[in-house]
Design a protein around this motif. Structure first.
Motif, mmCIF file in Angstrom:
data_model
loop_
_atom_site.group_PDB
_atom_site.id
_atom_site.type_symbol
_atom_site.label_atom_id
_atom_site.label_comp_id
_atom_site.label_asym_id
_atom_site.label_seq_id
_atom_site.Cartn_x
_atom_site.Cartn_y
_atom_site.Cartn_z
ATOM 1 N N ARG A 86 0.939 -1.262 -0.254
ATOM 2 C CA ARG A 86 -0.185 0.169 -0.266
ATOM 3 C C ARG A 86 0.536 0.830 -0.387
ATOM 4 O O ARG A 86 1.951 1.897 0.696
ATOM 5 C CB ARG A 86 -0.565 0.408 1.431
ATOM 6 C CG ARG A 86 -1.474 1.198 1.525
ATOM 7 C CD ARG A 86 -2.868 0.632 3.150
ATOM 8 N NE ARG A 86 -2.308 0.478 3.392
ATOM 9 C CZ ARG A 86 -3.046 -0.835 4.125
ATOM 10 N NH1 ARG A 86 -4.848 -0.923 4.457
ATOM 11 N NH2 ARG A 86 -2.673 -1.275 5.744
ATOM 12 N N GLN A 89 -3.853 5.786 -2.455
ATOM 13 C CA GLN A 89 -5.365 6.053 -2.178
ATOM 14 C C GLN A 89 -5.831 4.658 -2.594
ATOM 15 O O GLN A 89 -6.655 4.004 -2.076
ATOM 16 C CB GLN A 89 -5.940 7.373 -2.519
ATOM 17 C CG GLN A 89 -7.491 7.028 -2.153
ATOM 18 C CD GLN A 89 -7.919 6.912 -0.388
ATOM 19 O OE1 GLN A 89 -6.935 6.983 -0.051
ATOM 20 N NE2 GLN A 89 -9.102 6.937 -0.433
ATOM 21 N N SER A 91 -3.863 1.666 -3.898
ATOM 22 C CA SER A 91 -3.267 0.008 -3.493
ATOM 23 C C SER A 91 -4.359 0.701 -2.114
ATOM 24 O O SER A 91 -4.384 -1.035 -1.385
ATOM 25 C CB SER A 91 -2.459 0.427 -3.678
ATOM 26 O OG SER A 91 -1.678 1.554 -2.922
ATOM 27 N N HIS A 92 -4.584 2.007 -1.469
ATOM 28 C CA HIS A 92 -4.909 1.459 0.050
ATOM 29 C C HIS A 92 -6.628 0.692 -0.391
ATOM 30 O O HIS A 92 -7.049 -0.125 0.304
ATOM 31 C CB HIS A 92 -5.149 2.521 0.355
ATOM 32 C CG HIS A 92 -6.435 2.884 1.615
ATOM 33 N ND1 HIS A 92 -5.964 2.077 3.665
ATOM 34 C CD2 HIS A 92 -7.566 3.348 1.814
ATOM 35 C CE1 HIS A 92 -7.169 2.706 4.081
ATOM 36 N NE2 HIS A 92 -7.958 3.446 2.680
ATOM 37 N N ASP A 96 -8.366 -2.116 0.871
ATOM 38 C CA ASP A 96 -9.820 -2.548 2.019
ATOM 39 C C ASP A 96 -10.930 -3.647 1.543
ATOM 40 O O ASP A 96 -11.881 -4.501 2.206
ATOM 41 C CB ASP A 96 -10.012 -0.836 2.090
ATOM 42 C CG ASP A 96 -11.539 -0.779 2.333
ATOM 43 O OD1 ASP A 96 -11.596 -1.228 3.719
ATOM 44 O OD2 ASP A 96 -12.742 -0.785 2.207
ATOM 45 N N CYS A 107 -0.417 -6.875 3.739
ATOM 46 C CA CYS A 107 0.332 -5.474 2.790
ATOM 47 C C CYS A 107 1.239 -5.159 3.767
ATOM 48 O O CYS A 107 1.045 -4.886 5.204
ATOM 49 C CB CYS A 107 -1.304 -5.212 3.543
ATOM 50 S SG CYS A 107 -0.935 -2.896 3.414
ATOM 51 N N ASP A 109 3.292 -1.790 3.991
ATOM 52 C CA ASP A 109 2.976 -0.922 3.858
ATOM 53 C C ASP A 109 4.282 0.555 3.776
ATOM 54 O O ASP A 109 5.701 -0.144 4.014
ATOM 55 C CB ASP A 109 2.385 0.005 5.163
ATOM 56 C CG ASP A 109 1.222 0.098 4.960
ATOM 57 O OD1 ASP A 109 0.133 0.936 4.500
ATOM 58 O OD2 ASP A 109 0.927 -0.401 6.001
ATOM 59 N N TRP A 112 4.753 6.713 1.099
ATOM 60 C CA TRP A 112 3.964 7.260 -0.359
ATOM 61 C C TRP A 112 4.862 7.921 -1.385
ATOM 62 O O TRP A 112 5.509 9.021 -0.499
ATOM 63 C CB TRP A 112 2.367 8.456 -0.038
ATOM 64 C CG TRP A 112 1.421 7.429 0.368
ATOM 65 C CD1 TRP A 112 1.185 6.644 1.372
ATOM 66 C CD2 TRP A 112 -0.104 7.434 0.135
ATOM 67 N NE1 TRP A 112 0.744 5.956 1.657
ATOM 68 C CE2 TRP A 112 -0.767 6.480 1.130
ATOM 69 C CE3 TRP A 112 -0.977 8.616 0.354
ATOM 70 C CZ2 TRP A 112 -2.561 6.857 1.526
ATOM 71 C CZ3 TRP A 112 -2.478 8.112 0.379
ATOM 72 C CH2 TRP A 112 -3.138 7.146 0.899
ATOM 73 N N SER A 334 -6.159 11.963 0.834
ATOM 74 C CA SER A 334 -6.152 11.023 2.267
ATOM 75 C C SER A 334 -4.703 11.353 2.953
ATOM 76 O O SER A 334 -5.020 12.518 3.600
ATOM 77 C CB SER A 334 -6.387 9.258 2.127
ATOM 78 O OG SER A 334 -5.447 9.036 2.037
ATOM 79 N N LYS A 335 -3.593 10.426 2.674
ATOM 80 C CA LYS A 335 -2.745 10.399 3.534
ATOM 81 C C LYS A 335 -2.208 12.109 2.732
ATOM 82 O O LYS A 335 -0.992 13.033 4.062
ATOM 83 C CB LYS A 335 -1.887 9.584 3.239
ATOM 84 C CG LYS A 335 -0.663 8.802 4.412
ATOM 85 C CD LYS A 335 0.168 8.069 4.556
ATOM 86 C CE LYS A 335 0.185 7.040 5.916
ATOM 87 N NZ LYS A 335 0.884 6.476 5.334
#
Ligand code: PLP
Length: 398
Positions: A86, A89, A91-92, A96, A107, A109, A112, A334-335
């Motif tokens: 991930r 967004q 890949s997130h 999910d 997963c 992480d 980004w 998001s992030k």
């Protein structure tokens, strides 16, 4: 506001006029006796876009997200172990979805701005001596951060570990814009949608499936109905669909595939690379801003995510560009919300369209007090496009 909205989000993309005309049709009879004369060649030609000879391409009404769901539910069972990473967004969201479908998700992480950690994947696959991992998932082009990953590298890792896991690739913002080699890379499920590289309205999930993945439907325990490959296989064989297909989009897809193959896929990819490189030069050399993508090896040819300097809000850039200059840019998701804005450079684009948006972004940045020199980014792009144009045209003519 006079003039056109400049659409520079990374999908939906600009639709060429002839493709728009191709979807502007009366409804037609999807059970007409001659309908297969239209659909069967379309199914065949779509394989050329995915670069697969042995796979099969399915067209579902839906969007890319529906394509993910089709890929998962037709080939996997709840509890199956899957490997994914991930880093944005999209890949997130795929992670999910895997969790919602009750898969056993490993997963990884990563930051980004980076892409699929191929070496880490290789280690996990090596370590999985009982071959419990059923599937490896990768987002080819992370649209939130402007990062393209090395799918061929993942295939190498799978082969080096002699691992039978199937390879699932989200190609929604890469296929038909960035080189994608389904057979060569041993991709088992490749997912795309109509509104990005295919330059069509939103509304189709386009899913290419290998023979191995088709076989997996016989053992996959997930419930599926609307997205069932089985129903598609049976009806598509005769040139029909299990339910009412989006006939206008299919007619548009015919025009899109003809346009892409007419330009030549290599030329399409080279054009995207050149358009992207002009934007990157404007951003880094002209404006002195950073791309979200950490290293050149990750740079995406379909979207650039651009970091605003500390103390500024990228959402304000997008808002101001929209209301002042009628330009649609991608927001930070998001992030990276507030931190990056995105320029989509995929689909039907040329140099002057990009120079327009670069100029508009410069005005926006200056309006908001972000210190960039007027004309600095545009100048970089002007010279890059101008000096590389001859070569590009010569290569395209070959
Ligand atoms: C756009 C996009 C999606 C989602 O597709 P929808 O058509 O919006 O459902 C998924 N993955 C990537 C990489 C995308 O760019």
């Amino acid at each position: 506001m006079a003039g056109r909205n400049a659409l520079f989000i990374p999908g939906p993309t600009n639709i060429p006029d002839h493709i728009r005309s191709a979807v502007d049709l009366s409804m037609e009879d999807m059970r007409a006796p001659d309908f297969p004369e239209f659909t069967l060649p379309l199914f065949q030609d779509l394989k050329k876009i995915f670069k697969t000879e042995t796979g099969q391409v399915f067209l579902f009404p839906g969007s890319g997200t529906g394509g993910w769901e089709a890929a998962i539910t037709n080939t996997l069972s709840p509890g199956d172990k899957v490997l994914i990473s991930r880093f944005g967004q999209f890949s997130h969201l795929w992670v999910d979805m895997l969790e919602r479908f009750k898969l056993d998700v490993d997963c990884i992480d990563v930051e980004w701005g980076e892409g699929v950690p191929v070496e880490e994947f290789a280690k996990r696959l090596e370590a999985d001596t009982n071959k419990e991992i059923k599937a490896v998932f990768a987002c080819h082009n992370e649209t939130a951060t402007g990062v393209t990953s090395d799918i061929a590298g993942i295939r190498k890792a799978l082969d080096a570990a002699d691992h039978p896991a199937m390879l699932y690739v989200d190609g929604v913002s890469s296929i038909a814009s960035i080189d994608f080699c389904m057979d060569e890379w041993g991709v088992d499920l490749a997912v795309s949608g109509s509104q990005k590289g295919f330059m069509l309205p939103t509304g189709l999930a386009i899913v290419a499936v290998s023979q191995k993945a088709l076989e997996a439907r016989h053992t996959a325990q997930h419930t599926r109905c609307f997205f069932d490959f089985e129903d598609m296989i049976k009806t598509n064989a005769q040139g029909y669909f299990p339910y009412t297909p989006a006939t206008t989009l299919l007619r548009g897809l015919r025009a899109s595939v003809d346009t892409l193959l007419g330009e030549g896929l290599d030329n399409v990819f080279a054009r995207h690379n050149r358009m992207a490189e002009g934007v990157r030069r404007a951003v880094t050399e002209g404006w002195g801003l950073d791309l979200c993508a950490k290293e050149p090896k990750w740079y995406s040819d379909t979207v650039s995510a651009i970091c605003v300097p500390e103390g500024f809000d990228s959402a304000e850039v997008v808002r101001h560009a929209y209301y002042e200059y009628n330009i649609s840019l991608g927001v930070g998701l998001s992030k990276v919300a507030g931190k990056v804005f995105r320029i989509g450079h995929l689909g039907s684009l040329n140099e002057t369209m990009l120079l327009g948006v670069l100029g508009g972004v410069e005005m926006t940045l200056r309006d908001l007090g972000i210190p960039v020199e007027a004309g600095s980014g545009v100048a970089q792009a002007v010279d890059y496009y101008r000096t590389t144009r001859g070569q590009a045209l010569a290569a395209a003519a070959e």
